[in-house]
Design an enzyme around this catalytic site. Structure first.
Site, PDB file in Angstrom:
ATOM      1  N   THR A   1     -11.110 -13.380 -40.335  1.00  0.00           N
ATOM      2  CA  THR A   1     -10.269 -14.501 -39.919  1.00  0.00           C
ATOM      3  C   THR A   1     -10.097 -15.492 -41.068  1.00  0.00           C
ATOM      4  O   THR A   1      -9.000 -15.981 -41.326  1.00  0.00           O
ATOM      5  CB  THR A   1     -10.872 -15.215 -38.699  1.00  0.00           C
ATOM      6  OG1 THR A   1     -11.020 -14.274 -37.644  1.00  0.00           O
ATOM      7  CG2 THR A   1      -9.978 -16.344 -38.223  1.00  0.00           C
ATOM      8  N   LYS A   2     -11.186 -15.788 -41.768  1.00  0.00           N
ATOM      9  CA  LYS A   2     -11.114 -16.690 -42.922  1.00  0.00           C
ATOM     10  C   LYS A   2     -10.218 -16.088 -44.011  1.00  0.00           C
ATOM     11  O   LYS A   2      -9.512 -16.792 -44.725  1.00  0.00           O
ATOM     12  CB  LYS A   2     -12.530 -16.919 -43.449  1.00  0.00           C
ATOM     13  CG  LYS A   2     -12.617 -17.808 -44.666  1.00  0.00           C
ATOM     14  CD  LYS A   2     -14.070 -18.099 -44.977  1.00  0.00           C
ATOM     15  CE  LYS A   2     -14.237 -18.518 -46.420  1.00  0.00           C
ATOM     16  NZ  LYS A   2     -14.812 -17.536 -47.285  1.00  0.00           N
ATOM     17  N   ASP A   3     -10.210 -14.773 -44.081  1.00  0.00           N
ATOM     18  CA  ASP A   3      -9.442 -14.060 -45.099  1.00  0.00           C
ATOM     19  C   ASP A   3      -7.963 -13.949 -44.732  1.00  0.00           C
ATOM     20  O   ASP A   3      -7.092 -14.153 -45.568  1.00  0.00           O
ATOM     21  CB  ASP A   3     -10.042 -12.650 -45.264  1.00  0.00           C
ATOM     22  CG  ASP A   3      -9.292 -11.806 -46.285  1.00  0.00           C
ATOM     23  OD1 ASP A   3      -8.998 -12.329 -47.366  1.00  0.00           O
ATOM     24  OD2 ASP A   3      -9.002 -10.637 -45.994  1.00  0.00           O
TER      25      ASP A   3
ATOM     26  N   ARG B   1      -3.681 -21.396 -46.984  1.00  0.00           N
ATOM     27  CA  ARG B   1      -4.947 -21.320 -47.732  1.00  0.00           C
ATOM     28  C   ARG B   1      -4.750 -21.634 -49.212  1.00  0.00           C
ATOM     29  O   ARG B   1      -5.626 -22.203 -49.860  1.00  0.00           O
ATOM     30  CB  ARG B   1      -5.548 -19.912 -47.605  1.00  0.00           C
ATOM     31  CG  ARG B   1      -6.667 -19.800 -46.617  1.00  0.00           C
ATOM     32  CD  ARG B   1      -7.292 -18.451 -46.640  1.00  0.00           C
ATOM     33  NE  ARG B   1      -7.186 -17.786 -47.937  1.00  0.00           N
ATOM     34  CZ  ARG B   1      -7.891 -16.719 -48.278  1.00  0.00           C
ATOM     35  NH1 ARG B   1      -8.733 -16.193 -47.416  1.00  0.00           N
ATOM     36  NH2 ARG B   1      -7.749 -16.152 -49.438  1.00  0.00           N
TER      37      ARG B   1
END
Length: 861
Positions: free
Chosen positions: A525-527, A654
């Site tokens: 998810t962070k990626d 991001r």
């Protein structure tokens, strides 16, 4: 209509049993006198009112708080203001506990298992259908559920507070006002936080509270029910539930875990288990006072007492010895004493079958990059140095696979290893001792984080063969963990390579042709963002299931499902029930952590309910074995496009130049290390500058939740849906949503994340010179996602299909609104106030608010 009546009835129960009782008990709580708290209970309701009005008027946190002090108090000194804010925090974080206890006390009234989804109903319904009964028996034989408790830092209640919650819940359920009053006073005087960071053993002890007080009873009760149901239809029973444990074994990125830590935790788990056994045995001894059992009772007393309390006792696996004596007692009771109290004996036998000598299986986990360095270190020493060329690390994967020979060896280490290398070698050696003392299942899995190639696993096997293990007795399961979006794409190819490797194929055969594969939701998810992470894992599961079936391997997916939807959490049983026949789903394994443990497994009743829900999900999906319509080419192409659009939106966010600084300056991200909640560092590169790639997924998600923005749980969803609408595909998207339980689960969990967001709190940032445009970008995506999800689902509001959960979330968010504003006030002062005198106090103020906010969210971080 029956469903509507049921929902209305549950809402009525919730209003009467939870909301009304909380308001009543909270008024009692606010009048309690605590140390150094004068008039706080009187001022707190006024502070709540000021916070709500200030937010509604678009004021900044500092304006709201300073306005309150000017209107309702005579405080002008900064020290006095900070002191009162600390006292407010003390009250509010205990109000969260009170709400937890009130809600938990009503659990059995609010949650009843649908009778038609139980094993008993399914068996009764098909009593005369032999083919279906045979299918159920086969399914039971194949079905398993492993719940793995992890020490990720999202559980902020110390053991002393957990015990108070348990007792308070009972007092509320029993309407015992006198006990409640005493417990609320105890709660007011009990510290909620650690003065120093816990060690890994401390973390293990905190989590072991749940093993001892809930799982020990709940799992045995569930297994007893399964045994009775199957016995009624002459079907053979099987142990379905297993417990796993990560504290003390999970050393990935945690420099504070060493081989001696792992040993200490394995001994602690064993000792706690035997104390539980001894507690049960004392009841047996007190009741079974008949002739013919004296010798067996005496033997059991001695061995259980020694293993529970004697530190000098030489431990070894005594499961068979315990069951042999208990079975002899059982035979005597049945033959000579009309079976009196035989149920007590059966209960203890069942628990020994479930927990053995180890209670929960201790998993070892380390990053592949560390393991590669260990392999390189071993290759520098004799006799291994003669087997590999000096440039081995630069070779291609194919060339490496040809060189890996799986030769047993005893390495003569001639150079001093670094700490991580030394720990890896030591723990590989020590696993054998743990298995000897506590049984093989006590520690039999090694998880390779960031697994990127087949050699990552095969080289680890060599490390075992070079450090005390032999090919013929390699009682270890090697578990790859695929985490990033890119790793998930290549996962099936890696496993195909492994399954085709002669040595690994033979090893799997010795382990029953079973393979566990872990999938990481947090880092994916962070990626890649919420939708891409879920879709990548779904596709990964599909391809991994297919390649495992091709090689006749029984596959178990180990889901790294954290607390919040942004890390794989949410409606877990619905998630498993929606997989479809193309995904291996008969062996369910998942991590349970932080607030998810206390909210779903904090009492025996809630633990039984949630375990039963998961087992029923496995049974239901196994019996129906529906085709998952998301795999139809047209639907898959649609989801591929949506995931790609979502991914692009999230990656663009991001890579925004303000992304990291926004979190650093406006959330308590940099201060989380001061919270003393974990033995694990907030980020991976120690004291270096804050980089997104080094930031742990939990810290990442927690920072967004502190801002009440929960970006990882929704960002990109609205963009993806709007893109399909513009392309003229909206009717297709709606059709897929209506037909796919899996997509519904993704949408429901996304709505849950959004329900815990409130951009109104930070609306003042829209005019901020530095971050105004960035905040607006986040807010626009939030509004778009909300609009598109409501349009897709046909719901009038977020979570309208879950009115109880919605109301619970709303109440919790209202309770902790002042904490959020106090935190933002403290951070704002730290950013703009030149006065160094109060810097430490303000930092401490911001950190203290984190506890209550996360505790209230239950699956927030």
């Amino acid at each position: 209509m029956p469903k509507l009546r049921l929902t209305t009835q549950r809402e009525s129960i919730f209003n009467n049993e939870v909301i009304s009782k909380f308001e009543l008990f909270n008024s009692l709580f606010l009048t309690l006198p605590f140390y150094k708290i004068k008039d706080t209970g009187t001022l707190l309701p006024l502070f709540f009112k000021s916070c709500e009005e200030g937010i509604a008027n678009g004021e900044k946190p500092a304006q709201i708080i300073e306005g309150f002090f000017g209107k309702y108090t005579s405080y002008t000194d900064r020290k006095d203001i900070i002191d009162l804010l600390f006292r407010f925090i003390q009250y509010i974080e205990r109000q969260v506990v009170l709400f937890d206890a009130v809600e938990d006390a009503s659990f059995t009234k609010l949650n009843t298992t649908d009778e038609q989804s139980t094993l008993a109903f399914t068996l009764k319904k098909n009593a005369d259908n032999k083919p279906v009964l045979a299918k159920i028996e086969k399914l039971i034989d194949e079905l398993s559920l492993r719940l793995v408790l992890t020490a990720h830092p999202t559980q902020f209640y110390p053991g002393s507070v957990l015990a108070i919650i348990t007792d308070l819940t009972k007092a509320i359920r029993d309407n015992d006002i006198i006990s409640m009053n005493s417990l609320l006073q105890q709660l007011g005087k009990t510290p909620f936080f650690n003065k120093k960071s816990p060690t890994p053993v401390d973390e293990a002890l905190n989590l072991a509270w749940f093993l001892e007080n809930t799982f020990y009873f709940a799992a045995a009760n569930i297994q007893e029910e399964i045994d009775q149901n199957l016995d009624e239809y002459n079907l053979e029973s099987k142990k379905i539930l297993e417990l796993g444990f990560w504290p003390g074994g999970d050393r990935d990125g945690n420099p504070n875990i060493h081989a001696d830590t792992t040993l200490a935790v394995s001994k602690m788990l064993r000792q706690i288990l035997f104390r539980c056994y001894y507690r049960d045995f004392r009841v047996i001894k007190r009741r079974i006072t008949f002739r013919g059992v004296e010798e067996n009772i005496a033997k059991l007393h001695d061995v259980l007492y020694q293993n529970a309390f004697d530190q000098s006792c030489e431990p070894h696996d005594i499961s068979d010895e315990l069951k042999e004596n208990l079975n002899k007692i059982k035979e005597t009771l049945l033959a000579e004493h009309e079976g009196l109290f035989v149920d007590l004996v059966n209960n203890l036998i069942r628990k020994i079958d479930l927990y053995g000598n180890y209670f929960a299986s201790l998993d070892i986990r380390q990053d592949s990059r560390v393991l590669r360095k260990v392999h390189a270190y071993c290759r520098e020493n004799k006799p291994i140095s003669s087997l590999y060329p000096a440039d081995y690390d630069k070779l291609s994967e194919a060339e490496k696979l040809k060189l890996i020979s799986f030769k047993e060896a005893t390495i003569a280490y001639s150079t001093e290893a670094d700490a991580l290398t030394k720990d890896t070698i030591e723990v590989i050696k020590e696993i054998k001792g743990i298995q000897k003392r506590n049984g093989e299942k006590a520690c039999h899995r090694f998880i390779i984080s960031n697994c990127q190639q087949a050699s990552d696993i095969l080289q680890l096997i060599e490390l075992f063969l070079w450090n005390g293990w032999s090919k013929d007795s390699l009682t270890i399961d090697f578990v790859p963990l695929f985490e990033t979006v890119n790793d998930l794409k290549g996962a099936a190819e890696i496993m195909d390579t492994l399954y085709s490797n002669p040595f690994y194929k033979a090893h799997l055969a010795s382990r029953g042709n079973k393979q566990d594969i872990m999938l990481g939701y947090s880092d994916s998810t962070k990626d890649g963002g919420y939708l891409m992470a879920n879709w990548s894992i779904f596709n990964g599961k599909t391809s991994l299931s297919a390649v495992s079936a091709k090689h006749n391997i029984q596959l178990a997916f180990f889901d790294g499902r954290g607390g919040p939807p942004a890390r794989g959490g949410g409606k877990t049983h619905r998630f498993y029930a929606s997989m479809g026949k193309e995904i291996a789903n008969k062996n369910m394994q998942l991590t349970v952590q932080g607030q998810t443990i206390s909210s779903q497994y904090g009492s025996v009743e809630s633990a039984e309910f949630n375990i039963e829900q998961l087992i029923n999900a496995g049974l239901t999906s196994g019996l129906k074995e529906k085709h998952n319509i998301l795999l139809d080419p047209e639907n898959k192409a649609l989801l591929d496009e949506m995931a790609e659009e979502s991914y692009k939106a999230f990656v663009d966010l991001r890579e925004h130049p303000l992304f990291v600084s926004y979190l650093e300056k406006l959330s308590p991200l940099k201060l989380l290390s001061q919270a003393n909640i974990s033995s694990r560092p907030v980020k991976r590169n120690g004291g270096g500058e804050m980089k997104l790639e080094d930031l742990r997924a939990i810290s990442f998600v927690t920072a967004w939740s502190m801002l009440k923005q929960n970006v990882p749980g929704f960002y990109g969803m609205g963009t993806a849906l709007r893109s399909q609408e513009k392309a003229g595909n909206w009717d297709k998207v709606v059709k897929v949503y209506e037909d796919s339980d899996y997509l519904k689960t993704i949408v429901d969990n996304c709505m849950m994340s959004m329900s815990k967001s409130d951009f109104v709190i930070t609306a003042h940032l829209a005019n901020d010179k530095e971050f105004g445009a960035f905040w607006t970008q986040l807010h626009e995506e939030f509004k778009l996602t909300k609009e598109m999800l409501l349009k897709l689902s046909g719901q009038p509001t977020l979570m309208a299909n879950y009115p109880i959960d919605k109301k619970s979330i709303a109440t919790r968010e209202k309770i902790i609104l002042p904490l959020v504003l106090i935190q933002h006030f403290a951070l704002e002062k730290l950013q703009h106030d030149e006065n160094q005198k109060y810097q430490h106090a303000l930092e401490k103020l911001a950190v203290r608010t984190v506890f209550g906010i996360v505790n209230a969210g239950r699956n927030l971080a």
